[in-house]
Design a protein around this motif. Structure first.
Motif, mmCIF file in Angstrom:
data_model
loop_
_atom_site.group_PDB
_atom_site.id
_atom_site.type_symbol
_atom_site.label_atom_id
_atom_site.label_comp_id
_atom_site.label_asym_id
_atom_site.label_seq_id
_atom_site.Cartn_x
_atom_site.Cartn_y
_atom_site.Cartn_z
ATOM 1 N N ASP A 95 -60.180 -16.313 107.651
ATOM 2 C CA ASP A 95 -60.445 -16.438 109.082
ATOM 3 C C ASP A 95 -61.929 -16.308 109.406
ATOM 4 O O ASP A 95 -62.469 -17.057 110.211
ATOM 5 C CB ASP A 95 -59.626 -15.395 109.849
ATOM 6 N N LYS A 96 -62.596 -15.359 108.738
ATOM 7 C CA LYS A 96 -64.027 -15.133 108.997
ATOM 8 C C LYS A 96 -64.847 -16.389 108.742
ATOM 9 O O LYS A 96 -65.776 -16.694 109.484
ATOM 10 C CB LYS A 96 -64.546 -14.019 108.083
ATOM 11 N N ALA A 97 -64.485 -17.111 107.674
ATOM 12 C CA ALA A 97 -65.203 -18.341 107.331
ATOM 13 C C ALA A 97 -65.024 -19.364 108.440
ATOM 14 O O ALA A 97 -65.974 -20.031 108.861
ATOM 15 C CB ALA A 97 -64.687 -18.892 106.005
ATOM 16 N N GLU A 98 -63.799 -19.462 108.949
ATOM 17 C CA GLU A 98 -63.521 -20.433 110.011
ATOM 18 C C GLU A 98 -64.295 -20.094 111.282
ATOM 19 O O GLU A 98 -64.809 -20.984 111.959
ATOM 20 C CB GLU A 98 -62.012 -20.465 110.305
ATOM 21 N N GLN A 99 -64.385 -18.802 111.594
ATOM 22 C CA GLN A 99 -65.056 -18.410 112.841
ATOM 23 C C GLN A 99 -66.540 -18.774 112.847
ATOM 24 O O GLN A 99 -67.115 -19.034 113.890
ATOM 25 C CB GLN A 99 -64.885 -16.905 113.103
ATOM 26 N N LYS A 100 -67.123 -18.806 111.630
ATOM 27 C CA LYS A 100 -68.567 -19.071 111.538
ATOM 28 C C LYS A 100 -68.961 -20.356 112.240
ATOM 29 O O LYS A 100 -69.962 -20.418 112.952
ATOM 30 C CB LYS A 100 -68.991 -19.175 110.066
ATOM 31 N N VAL A 101 -68.180 -21.428 112.055
ATOM 32 C CA VAL A 101 -68.583 -22.705 112.626
ATOM 33 C C VAL A 101 -68.497 -22.667 114.147
ATOM 34 O O VAL A 101 -69.349 -23.229 114.843
ATOM 35 C CB VAL A 101 -67.786 -23.896 112.051
ATOM 36 N N PHE A 102 -67.493 -21.954 114.676
ATOM 37 C CA PHE A 102 -67.379 -21.904 116.138
ATOM 38 C C PHE A 102 -68.515 -21.072 116.735
ATOM 39 O O PHE A 102 -69.009 -21.389 117.819
ATOM 40 C CB PHE A 102 -65.990 -21.413 116.548
ATOM 41 N N HIS A 103 -68.939 -20.038 116.002
ATOM 42 C CA HIS A 103 -70.120 -19.285 116.463
ATOM 43 C C HIS A 103 -71.347 -20.182 116.477
ATOM 44 O O HIS A 103 -72.115 -20.198 117.430
ATOM 45 C CB HIS A 103 -70.383 -18.072 115.554
ATOM 46 N N ARG A 104 -71.511 -20.930 115.375
ATOM 47 C CA ARG A 104 -72.673 -21.802 115.261
ATOM 48 C C ARG A 104 -72.678 -22.840 116.387
ATOM 49 O O ARG A 104 -73.695 -23.044 117.048
ATOM 50 C CB ARG A 104 -72.622 -22.502 113.898
ATOM 51 N N LEU A 105 -71.536 -23.449 116.641
ATOM 52 C CA LEU A 105 -71.442 -24.466 117.694
ATOM 53 C C LEU A 105 -71.790 -23.849 119.045
ATOM 54 O O LEU A 105 -72.507 -24.444 119.851
ATOM 55 C CB LEU A 105 -70.027 -25.054 117.737
ATOM 56 N N ASN A 106 -71.282 -22.649 119.264
ATOM 57 C CA ASN A 106 -71.546 -21.967 120.521
ATOM 58 C C ASN A 106 -73.039 -21.653 120.688
ATOM 59 O O ASN A 106 -73.609 -21.833 121.763
ATOM 60 C CB ASN A 106 -70.707 -20.691 120.576
#
Ligand code: SAH
Ligand code: SF4
Ligand code: F3S
Length: 441
Positions: A56-67
């Motif tokens: 899950d942590k890996a997946e969250q990284k991209v949404f943080h980056r996009l944000n």
């Protein structure tokens, strides 16, 4: 600053070696389409993230980056999400991040030129989401190799194993291998470019099946090891289920095949392995380890372990600890179980509290550190060949790597350090749990 008409891109990669190498192919494809690579989001007019969804942590990284960077959309920049999160989430990404224009899984990269053309024409919401239908592998002559000393070659893509906890079969499609002929041709091309080290890649690299039926995985290893100019061949990741004895025989027969095997076990408890659908028991795994330990060369072993899989008891965890003590790995990647979308384990109750997972992980890592401390100390006094990877001027050291994949810091007082990719003989003078210290021999 990029001009409005110039095509520039920024690409950031998350996840495994397969993703890193996919990015080399994507970069090559973009360069061939007239794009220029830049080093920051601000400089680019196309911002790409090659994503990972393994936990899950890996997946969250991209949404943080996009944000973090979404404001750049107003400045006319376009965003693309590639890789495993793209394949997993598909069009849902457009809902969550409406400023994203392109979503493509790895099985669709061969269509990138067409997708880029549509993007340039002003289209939004472009998708490449070929799931398990794809039979093709993505090969391109334009691969822009980013690593100056190690040439990666994907020999098999996808996964058909469906372990209960894992997203990969859904994000990477079905297992499909390249012909041995095309792998060897790429190996020769890499050698011609001056590379002396090749790393063969696959989610399960040893599940390789030559579509032409000419070579087994072990035979392919031997053949790559005999390509003129190649001095080191690595391969990752091996799956225990397809780990055959002839792989050990090939390592014994060809000194260019590195004396290191990464063989993920996941758990030392056969009960947990069954629940994970790994389709082997701990005894069966340990038999493969005994083959490796009986090799003429001492083969360094590493593994992956998941702690806190649903239903893992204290007794199960003790069995993992026992396996650790028995195998004495040189390196362990251990993870807390993370419940993932689409996977069979999702219906199992994620029963182990987060604090207990964290505790088990720490106990395991502490024990492993002691095992490594003792393993690494055994090298003191040995002379070995290392490949130079870089320089650490602040500490007057050269960063290098042994055939066993151990990190070796060579004391280097002279002003000019040897070039990355060159080899030297060193004598080991000290050790740490994760690295060796050496003097030039
Ligand atoms: N194909 C390889 C593993 C590739 S995934 C194999 O089967 O051995 C890399 C590692 O990530 C796995 O070995 C596993 O330890 C870890 N992993 C995969 N899914 C996970 C999950 N849901 N939670 C925690 N770790 C996971
Ligand atoms: Fe995931 Fe299992 Fe396939 Fe490895 S073998 S990639 S852990 S499903
Ligand atoms: Fe991650 Fe996909 Fe690799 S999920 S580990 S980038 S195969």
């Amino acid at each position: 600053m990029a001009t409005a008409t110039e095509k520039t891109f920024y690409l950031e990669t998350f996840g495994c070696q397969m993703n890193a190498h996919d990015s080399e192919k994507v970069i090559g494809t973009l360069l061939n389409q007239g794009y220029r690579q830049v080093q920051t989001e601000e400089e680019a007019n196309l911002i790409l993230y090659n994503t990972c969804s393994i936990r899950d942590k890996a997946e969250q990284k991209v949404f943080h980056r996009l944000n973090d960077y979404k404001a750049l959309y107003k400045a006319g920049k376009r965003f693309g999400v590639l890789g495993c999160v793209a394949q997993q989430e598909g069009e849902k990404i457009f809902e969550r991040a409406p400023y994203v224009s392109l979503v493509s899984g790895s099985a669709s990269y061969r269509k990138l030129p067409e997708m880029l053309a549509r993007l340039e024409a002003g289209e939004g919401r472009i998708t490449g989401l070929d799931d398990r239908q794809t039979e093709e592998t993505f090969e391109t002559e334009f691969t822009a190799r980013q690593n100056p000393y190690r040439g990666y070659i994907t020999i098999i893509e996808g996964c058909d194993k469906f372990c209960a906890y894992c997203v990969v079969p859904y994000t990477r499609g079905k297992e499909r291998s390249r012909t041995s002929g095309s792998v060897l041709e790429e190996a020769r091309r890499i050698a011609d470019l001056g590379y002396t080290e090749i790393q063969l890649l696959g989610q399960n690299v040893n599940s390789y099946r030559d579509p032409d039926g000419k070579m087994s995985f072990a035979e392919l290893l031997a053949a790559v090891g005999q390509v003129p100019g190649i001095r080191r061949v690595r391969f990752t990741t091996s799956h225990p289920r397809d780990f055959t004895r002839d792989i050990v025989e090939a390592i014994d027969a060809y000194p260019t095949l590195c004396d290191h095997v990464h063989l993920p076990v996941q758990s030392g408890s056969s009960r947990v392995l069954k629940a994970m659908a790994r389709e082997y028991s701990s005894d069966w795994y340990l038999e493969r380890i005994s083959w490796l330990k009986a090799a003429r060369r001492q083969i360094s072993l590493s593994t992956d372990i998941i702690v806190g899989f649903p239903g893992e008891t204290d007794e199960d965890f003790i069995q993992t600890m026992n396996l650790l003590a028995q195998v004495e790995y040189d390196c362990v990647f251990a993870f807390k179980y993370s419940a993932r979308p689409n996977t069979p384990a999702l219906v199992m109750i994620d029963s182990i509290p987060e604090a207990e997972k964290a505790k088990r992980l720490q106990v395991l890592l502490d024990r492993q550190r002691e095992i490594q401390r003792s393993n690494y100390a055994k090298h003191i006094g040995q002379t070995m060949e290392v490949m130079v990877e870089g320089q650490n001027p602040a500490r007057a050291q050269v960063a290098a790597r042994s055939s066993q994949n151990k990190s070796v810091n060579v004391n280097w007082a002279k002003p000019i350090a040897p070039a990355p990719g060159s080899y030297m003989q060193v004598r080991i003078t000290a050790s740490h749990p994760n690295s060796l210290v050496a003097e030039p021999a």
